[in-house]
Design an enzyme around this catalytic site. Structure first.
Site, PDB file in Angstrom:
ATOM      1  N   HIS A  16       0.876  -1.110  -0.189  1.00 38.59           N
ATOM      2  CA  HIS A  16       0.387  -0.030  -0.436  1.00 38.59           C
ATOM      3  C   HIS A  16       1.142   0.811  -0.285  1.00 38.59           C
ATOM      4  CE1 HIS A  16      -3.775   1.931   2.162  1.00 38.59           C
ATOM      5  NE2 HIS A  16      -3.171   2.725   0.792  1.00 38.59           N
ATOM      6  N   HIS A  18       0.800   4.989  -2.523  1.00 35.39           N
ATOM      7  CA  HIS A  18       0.827   5.821  -3.551  1.00 35.39           C
ATOM      8  C   HIS A  18       1.912   5.943  -4.094  1.00 35.39           C
ATOM      9  CE1 HIS A  18      -3.439   5.796  -2.451  1.00 35.39           C
ATOM     10  NE2 HIS A  18      -3.392   5.216  -1.615  1.00 35.39           N
ATOM     11  N   HIS A 196      -9.636   0.781  -1.041  1.00 36.47           N
ATOM     12  CA  HIS A 196      -9.538   1.716   0.109  1.00 36.47           C
ATOM     13  C   HIS A 196     -11.060   1.405   0.575  1.00 36.47           C
ATOM     14  CE1 HIS A 196      -6.039   2.576  -1.334  1.00 36.47           C
ATOM     15  NE2 HIS A 196      -5.801   3.923  -0.322  1.00 36.47           N
ATOM     16  N   GLU A 199     -11.651   3.035   5.910  1.00 37.29           N
ATOM     17  CA  GLU A 199      -9.989   4.202   6.481  1.00 37.29           C
ATOM     18  C   GLU A 199     -11.065   5.304   6.697  1.00 37.29           C
ATOM     19  OE1 GLU A 199      -8.548   6.803   3.008  1.00 37.29           O
ATOM     20  OE2 GLU A 199      -6.755   7.147   4.236  1.00 37.29           O
ATOM     21  N   ASP A 277       1.685   3.887   3.272  1.00 38.46           N
ATOM     22  CA  ASP A 277       0.708   5.257   2.192  1.00 38.46           C
ATOM     23  C   ASP A 277       1.266   5.866   1.171  1.00 38.46           C
ATOM     24  OD1 ASP A 277      -1.756   5.507   1.702  1.00 38.46           O
ATOM     25  OD2 ASP A 277      -2.217   5.828   3.693  1.00 38.46           O
ATOM     26  N   ASP A 278       1.142   7.366   2.279  1.00 34.47           N
ATOM     27  CA  ASP A 278       2.332   8.117   1.522  1.00 34.47           C
ATOM     28  C   ASP A 278       3.110   8.748   2.342  1.00 34.47           C
ATOM     29  OD1 ASP A 278      -0.182   9.175  -0.472  1.00 34.47           O
ATOM     30  OD2 ASP A 278      -1.194   8.642   1.404  1.00 34.47           O
TER      31      ASP A 278
HETATM   32  N1  ADE Z   1      -4.700   8.468  -1.679  1.00 33.58           N
HETATM   33  C1  ADE Z   1      -3.790   8.458  -1.055  1.00 33.58           C
HETATM   34  N2  ADE Z   1      -3.355   7.989  -0.539  1.00 33.58           N
HETATM   35  C2  ADE Z   1      -4.692   8.102   0.101  1.00 33.58           C
HETATM   36  C3  ADE Z   1      -5.235   6.943   0.952  1.00 33.58           C
HETATM   37  N3  ADE Z   1      -4.838   6.969   2.174  1.00 33.58           N
HETATM   38  N4  ADE Z   1      -7.120   7.260   1.220  1.00 33.58           N
HETATM   39  C4  ADE Z   1      -7.717   7.692  -0.134  1.00 33.58           C
HETATM   40  N5  ADE Z   1      -7.013   8.235  -0.753  1.00 33.58           N
HETATM   41  C5  ADE Z   1      -5.857   7.987  -1.275  1.00 33.58           C
HETATM   42 ZN    ZN Z   2      -4.230   4.947   0.189  1.00 34.31          ZN
END
Ligand code: ADE
Ligand code: ZN
Length: 335
Positions: A16, A18, A196, A199, A277-278
């Protein structure tokens, strides 16, 4: 061996990530300079200081804005390779990487530029670090399903190099069922499916991801724990959850990392994994995410999480067995 060295040495997969979320402020400024575009922040520090969020949408607004510096194949190559440099240093040996083509095609950057740039970065990472990887094309759920169909169509020439489709962006008010037809079409052409769900969205969105989108893997899934029957089903079906501790904390999905549900997930028999994630926005790559929750976990849990990352991957059975054996061999050596 101390815990940090143990985490660093564990072979792991990241499921996971992005790729646009790995754009560090320093690279954003470098690309802005290279492409002669402006960033609405005076310095790297000012941009990083803006990374303070109280919900998913706060983050998404700045994440989509940041992506505007990505214009050429070289930019996407450099972005991917910079991620793999970090990931390889963290012991990642395989990554399954999300990308958001609509964020770029909507700005006039052709799908070809994005896909070929990322694929070149992935090939360079394989040559440089031996890290294998797969691409997952995400549909933006705040846009209509017709846009997702157009994106799947644009991706046609690359479908032999794309492992699956995903669903991301603003969750609340955009339930998985809105994308039933495009996910069915993706399934018909043999693509894996992930989404997703749970969340910020309710357990009902997780149920839709399972029953309407027929996902092979669930991204986040935290709020499934509010429903005991759903949790039991996820455990029974060995559904992989790609959990992201630092993201959960930064986006206020959990108030306190000490209360993060990762240990509970494992005790409930869920196939949970740890991911970043990011990472450029949430304060760390995969090992930082492991370290953020180690107080809640045993060493055996850390080994389970690393094994789960391969078991939940879209690698073939032989590769999975080889990687799981490497985790076990490391665990034995490190005792
Ligand atoms: N796009 C990038 N990170 C995300 C996240 N955690 N939830 C939804 N969309 C995303
Ligand atoms: Zn994500």
């Amino acid at each position: 061996m101390n815990l940090d060295s143990f985490i660093a040495g564990l072979p792991k997969a990241e499921l996971h990530i992005h790729i646009e979320g790995s754009l560090e402020p320093e690279m954003a400024f470098a690309l802005a300079r290279r492409n002669r575009v402006s960033i609405p922040f005076p310095t790297v520090e000012a941009l990083r200081d803006a990374y303070s969020f109280s919900r998913l949408q706060d983050f998404l607004d700045i994440y989509y804005q940041g992506a505007q510096v990505l214009l050429t194949e070289e930019d996407f190559h450099d972005l991917a390779l910079a991620y793999f440099d970090q990931a390889a240093a963290d012991g990642v040996v395989h990554a399954e990487m999300f990308f958001d083509p609509q964020t770029h095609t909507a700005r006039g950057v052709p799908f070809q530029v994005v896909a070929d740039g990322l694929l070149a970065g992935m090939a360079a990472a394989k040559a440089k670090h031996g890290v294998s990887s797969k691409l997952i094309l995400c549909f933006l759920r705040h846009l209509p399903e017709d846009d997702a169909f157009a994106t799947l169509k644009a991706a046609e020439p690359w479908l032999d190099r794309i492992a699956g489709v995903g669903l991301d962006s603003s969750e609340l008010g955009h339930p998985p069922e809105n994308f039933a037809r495009v996910f069915a079409a993706a399934g018909d052409i043999g693509l894996k499916r992930v989404a997703h769900a749970g969340e910020e969205g309710p357990p009902a969105y997780v149920v839709q991801a399972l029953d309407v989108l027929h996902v092979d893997r669930l991204d986040h899934g935290n709020r499934a724990l509010e429903d005991d029957a759903l949790t039991a089903r996820l455990a029974r079906e060995a559904m992989t959850l790609t959990v992201c501790p630092l993201s959960n904390h930064k986006l206020c999905v959990v108030d306190d990392l000490a209360d993060h549900p990762i240990a509970r997930m494992l005790r409930l028999g869920l196939r949970a994994t740890i991911n970043s994630d990011d990472p450029a926005f949430f304060g760390g790559y995969i090992n930082a995410n492991y370290r953020a929750v180690t107080d809640l976990l045993t060493r055996e849990d850390l080994i389970t999480l690393a094994r789960n990352s391969f078991l939940g991957s879209f690698l073939g059975p032989e590769d999975i067995a080889r990687h799981v054996a490497a985790v076990d061999a490391f665990a034995t050596r490190a005792k």
